[in-house]
Scaffold this motif. Structure first.
Motif, PDB file in Angstrom:
ATOM      1  N   ARG A  64       0.788  -1.137  -0.205  1.00 11.95           N
ATOM      2  CA  ARG A  64      -0.554   0.208   0.064  1.00 11.95           C
ATOM      3  C   ARG A  64       1.086   0.990   0.221  1.00 11.95           C
ATOM      4  O   ARG A  64       1.609   0.974   0.446  1.00 11.95           O
ATOM      5  N   ASN A  65       0.653   2.013  -0.790  1.00 10.13           N
ATOM      6  CA  ASN A  65       1.267   3.180  -0.949  1.00 10.13           C
ATOM      7  C   ASN A  65       0.069   4.279   0.160  1.00 10.13           C
ATOM      8  O   ASN A  65      -0.184   4.793   0.992  1.00 10.13           O
ATOM      9  N   LEU A  66       1.748   4.429   1.249  1.00  4.05           N
ATOM     10  CA  LEU A  66       0.865   4.738   3.024  1.00  4.05           C
ATOM     11  C   LEU A  66       1.345   6.856   2.548  1.00  4.05           C
ATOM     12  O   LEU A  66       0.239   7.432   3.648  1.00  4.05           O
ATOM     13  N   ASP A  67       1.460   7.257   1.513  1.00  3.50           N
ATOM     14  CA  ASP A  67       1.455   8.688   1.220  1.00  3.50           C
ATOM     15  C   ASP A  67       0.377   9.141   0.578  1.00  3.50           C
ATOM     16  O   ASP A  67      -0.428  10.056   0.781  1.00  3.50           O
ATOM     17  N   ASN A  68      -0.688   7.936   0.290  1.00  3.62           N
ATOM     18  CA  ASN A  68      -2.293   7.761  -0.190  1.00  3.62           C
ATOM     19  C   ASN A  68      -2.948   8.030   1.314  1.00  3.62           C
ATOM     20  O   ASN A  68      -3.358   6.512   1.711  1.00  3.62           O
ATOM     21  N   PRO A  69      -3.574   9.022   1.388  1.00  7.01           N
ATOM     22  CA  PRO A  69      -4.847   9.257   2.619  1.00  7.01           C
ATOM     23  C   PRO A  69      -5.545   7.776   2.249  1.00  7.01           C
ATOM     24  O   PRO A  69      -5.587   6.932   3.530  1.00  7.01           O
ATOM     25  N   ASP A  70      -6.529   7.253   1.845  1.00  7.46           N
ATOM     26  CA  ASP A  70      -6.706   5.870   1.145  1.00  7.46           C
ATOM     27  C   ASP A  70      -6.887   4.802   1.649  1.00  7.46           C
ATOM     28  O   ASP A  70      -7.477   3.388   1.682  1.00  7.46           O
ATOM     29  N   LEU A  72      -3.602   4.364   2.695  1.00  9.56           N
ATOM     30  CA  LEU A  72      -3.052   4.547   4.341  1.00  9.56           C
ATOM     31  C   LEU A  72      -4.277   3.417   5.657  1.00  9.56           C
ATOM     32  O   LEU A  72      -4.218   2.518   6.228  1.00  9.56           O
ATOM     33  N   TYR A  73      -4.955   3.693   5.213  1.00  6.18           N
ATOM     34  CA  TYR A  73      -6.463   3.078   5.999  1.00  6.18           C
ATOM     35  C   TYR A  73      -7.085   2.290   5.547  1.00  6.18           C
ATOM     36  O   TYR A  73      -7.321   0.897   6.140  1.00  6.18           O
ATOM     37  N   PHE A  74      -7.872   1.944   4.380  1.00  7.78           N
ATOM     38  CA  PHE A  74      -8.198   0.802   3.993  1.00  7.78           C
ATOM     39  C   PHE A  74      -7.193   0.067   3.120  1.00  7.78           C
ATOM     40  O   PHE A  74      -7.916  -1.441   2.262  1.00  7.78           O
ATOM     41  N   GLY A  75      -6.099   0.252   2.254  1.00  5.50           N
ATOM     42  CA  GLY A  75      -5.114  -1.052   1.990  1.00  5.50           C
ATOM     43  C   GLY A  75      -4.900  -0.263   0.331  1.00  5.50           C
ATOM     44  O   GLY A  75      -5.905   0.014  -0.268  1.00  5.50           O
ATOM     45  N   VAL A  76      -4.804  -1.097  -0.555  1.00  2.00           N
ATOM     46  CA  VAL A  76      -4.150  -1.358  -1.332  1.00  2.00           C
ATOM     47  C   VAL A  76      -6.201  -2.058  -2.469  1.00  2.00           C
ATOM     48  O   VAL A  76      -6.598  -2.476  -1.952  1.00  2.00           O
ATOM     49  N   HIS A  77      -6.343  -0.753  -2.782  1.00  2.00           N
ATOM     50  CA  HIS A  77      -7.446  -1.199  -3.658  1.00  2.00           C
ATOM     51  C   HIS A  77      -7.607  -0.475  -4.829  1.00  2.00           C
ATOM     52  O   HIS A  77      -6.778   0.874  -4.883  1.00  2.00           O
TER      53      HIS A  77
END
Ligand code: FAD
Ligand code: SF4
Length: 399
Positions: A64-70, A72-77
């Protein structure tokens, strides 16, 4: 992570029921150790070897991209949507999207079997994992068994049956171990349909929860911690009893949740192909997270049976989360009138949609971080994944 080599795991011996597991009190009874795949337990167990980065890359081709807020919370999608069945399945946990997808995959021959969990004849909440081969068997597994469930205990049967295409339905800890041994199962295609999961309990813990919280514990057929900040208990006669979260008897319930669930950071089931829950959707709707192409393929199968709407996000959770941290820590229980009032206020002005999901993730991750820090300090650094450290880092925590 040490790479898993295709060794002769069949020589390994499953542990006897009730015997102490390698993860000791942190064991979530995922079922792996009930099979000869216990051979891989040191690498595969979610509580002995946290390895989200590697397993996300193996499953979704990237972590997951930790700098993408969604993310960070909801995982790769790839996408998130709210959905509900046009014709809900009676007796399902919500509208039965999980069971419908599983049935469709079996009926169309996409898979030969579905790992899911029914209950025993004697006890509606005692889990009984099976490999379903008919739609009837899948339907009989509908509705949550709100207890730790050894779903992976059927893994040996898969290898013995010669099945090559399989769907597994499960919660985060089960799916982490499954992904770690996936390559050893001899399958050509594996689909994983996950649900979020939090605050699970042993069967004995469930009894205590029902007895402390519901007015009629013996008639509860189903319950859920809902987006209106109340626990909804559905009873045998169809009536619904609601209890505000803030009125729960925290002092009596503090030890009820399994230690595995108090130290879990995979609320959103990051390694499933498709996740079906409710917490990112508004009341009455389910929340669907498509993580990869297999997840998209699964959702596409049932599009015509669903009503869809975009996910929303409203409110700001931060203050409510910060206030809940010391309240939980000190096991504060409000009088029922105050709890009801607070429930009504927070429902009106509180977080909704994805912000509600973030509220729930933040509250649980801060609580669990403190639990691991206090009880397993030596595990803290390696066990808590980077995404959870960033989420927890937004709040001021007591020592
Ligand atoms: P149904 O069609 O009723 O099917 C339910 C499926 O769940 C069945 O196939 C069954 O095999 C499987 N299942 C039941 N019990 C278990 C178990 N113990 N372990 C593994 N698999 C099981 N969603 C959220 O958004 N937030 C939450 O906090 C949350 N907590 C959950 C806690 C637990 C213990 C479980 C099992 C699920 C939780 N969910 C949560 C998911 C949610 O409650 C629904 O299960 C989901 O929305 C699917 O509903 P449905 O009507 O489509 O499922
Ligand atoms: Fe074994 Fe699963 Fe328990 Fe870990 S959580 S010790 S893999 S049964």
């Amino acid at each position: 992570m040490t790479a898993l080599h295709p060794t002769d795991h069949k020589k390994a011996k499953a542990l006897k029921p009730g015997s102490r597991r390698p993860a000791k009190e942190l064991c979530s009874e995922c079922g792996l150790c009930d099979t000869y795949y216990i051979h891989y337990v040191k690498e595969a167990c979610a509580f002995l070897n946290q390895q989200f980065d590697q397993l996300e890359t193996q499953t979704h081709d990237r972590s997951r991209n930790l700098d993408n807020p969604d993310e960070l919370y909801f995982g790769v999608h790839q996408s998130m949507t709210a959905a509900r069945k046009k014709e809900p399945i009676p007796g399902a946990q919500w509208t039965g999207i999980v069971s419908t997808i599983a049935i469709e995959m079996l009926n169309r021959g996409i898979v030969e079997g579905v790992v899911c969990v029914q209950n025993t004849k004697e006890d509606r909440f005692q889990p009984m994992p099976i490999i379903a081969r008919t739609p009837e068997e899948i339907l009989a597994a509908r509705v949550n068994k709100p207890t730790l469930s050894p779903n992976l205990s059927v893994l040996e049967q898969i290898e013995q049956s010669g099945m090559k295409r399989l769907l597994v339905i499960g919660v985060g800890c089960q799916i982490q171990a499954l992904r770690a041994v996936e390559k050893q199962l001899g399958l050509e295609k594996l689909y994983v349909l996950g649900t979020p999961c939090v605050d699970n309990v042993t069967r004995a813990g469930l009894q205590k929860f029902l007895e402390t919280t519901s007015k009629s514990p013996d008639t509860v057929v189903h319950y859920e911690f809902m987006q209106d900040f109340r626990v909804h208990f559905k009873h045998e006669d169809g009536s619904v009893e609601t209890v505000p979260f803030f009125g729960l008897k925290t002092n009596q319930l503090k030890d009820v949740f399994a230690p595995s669930c108090m130290s879990c950071f995979d609320y959103v089931n990051s390694l499933a192909d498709l996740v079906v829950g409710y917490m990112g959707a508004t009341f009455g709707w389910q929340w669907i997270v498509v993580r990869n192409d297999r997840g998209r393929e699964m959702l596409d199968l049932v599009q015509d049976k669903l009503e869809l709407q975009p996910v929303i996000s409203q409110g700001d959770r931060h203050q409510a989360v910060q206030q809940s941290i010391p309240a939980y820590d000190k096991a504060v229980t409000l009088p029922m009138w105050a709890a009801k009032l607070m429930g009504v206020v927070i429902e009106r002005i509180g977080p909704k949609g994805l912000e509600y999901a973030r509220f729930s993730i933040d509250s649980h991750f801060t609580r669990n971080y403190l639990y691991v820090k206090r009880n397993y300090l030596e595990k803290l650094e390696a066990h808590v994944p980077e995404f959870a450290k960033r989420i927890v880092g937004q709040y001021k925590l007591p020592d």
